[in-house]
Motif scaffolding. Structure first.
Motif, short mmCIF file in Angstrom:
data_model
loop_
_atom_site.label_atom_id
_atom_site.label_comp_id
_atom_site.label_asym_id
_atom_site.label_seq_id
_atom_site.Cartn_x
_atom_site.Cartn_y
_atom_site.Cartn_z
N TRP A 49 0.81 -1.22 0.00
CA TRP A 49 0.00 0.00 0.00
C TRP A 49 0.84 1.27 0.00
N SER A 62 2.27 1.67 -3.48
CA SER A 62 1.28 2.12 -4.45
C SER A 62 0.97 3.61 -4.25
N TRP A 76 1.35 6.31 -7.10
CA TRP A 76 0.18 7.09 -7.45
C TRP A 76 0.47 8.59 -7.38
N VAL A 102 -2.40 0.91 -9.48
CA VAL A 102 -3.68 0.19 -9.55
C VAL A 102 -3.44 -1.32 -9.64
N ILE A 103 -2.49 -1.73 -10.47
CA ILE A 103 -2.17 -3.15 -10.59
C ILE A 103 -1.65 -3.70 -9.28
N LEU A 161 -2.33 -2.59 -6.24
CA LEU A 161 -3.44 -2.69 -5.28
C LEU A 161 -4.35 -3.86 -5.59
N TRP A 162 -4.62 -4.10 -6.87
CA TRP A 162 -5.44 -5.26 -7.24
C TRP A 162 -4.73 -6.56 -6.87
N ALA A 163 -3.45 -6.63 -7.12
CA ALA A 163 -2.69 -7.83 -6.75
C ALA A 163 -2.67 -8.03 -5.25
N SER A 164 -2.55 -6.94 -4.51
CA SER A 164 -2.56 -7.01 -3.05
C SER A 164 -3.89 -7.55 -2.54
N ALA A 165 -4.98 -7.06 -3.11
CA ALA A 165 -6.31 -7.54 -2.70
C ALA A 165 -6.48 -9.01 -3.05
N ALA A 166 -6.02 -9.42 -4.22
CA ALA A 166 -6.15 -10.82 -4.63
C ALA A 166 -5.33 -11.73 -3.73
N CYS A 209 -4.54 -11.15 -0.57
CA CYS A 209 -5.21 -11.20 0.73
C CYS A 209 -6.40 -12.15 0.70
#
Length: 66
Positions: free
Chosen positions: A21, A24, A28, A40-41, A43-48, A50
């Motif tokens: 985070w 990113s 950003w 953005v990529i 953050l999406w990878a981080s969410a996936a 988790c």
């Protein structure tokens, strides 16, 4: 719960967002389009990661069904 038994899951769920985070945010705040896309990529990878860190150990845990 399965998360308490697996040390790698706990480390993944704690360390990975702490590193991803802020990185990113720096990307950003850079202002260019490439940095925004990379943030953005990331953050999406981080969410996936988790979500997978929670779901995968639950699926691997074999529980007898009634």
């Amino acid at each position: 719960m399965e998360i308490e038994r697996n040390r790698w899951v706990r480390r993944l769920l704690v360390v990975q967002p702490v590193l991803a985070w802020p990185m990113s945010f720096v990307l950003w705040s850079g202002g260019d389009g490439l940095g925004l896309a990379a943030a953005v990529i990331l953050l999406w990878a981080s969410a996936a990661i988790c979500i997978a860190g929670i779901v995968v150990p639950m699926r691997n845990h074999q529980t007898p069904r009634c």
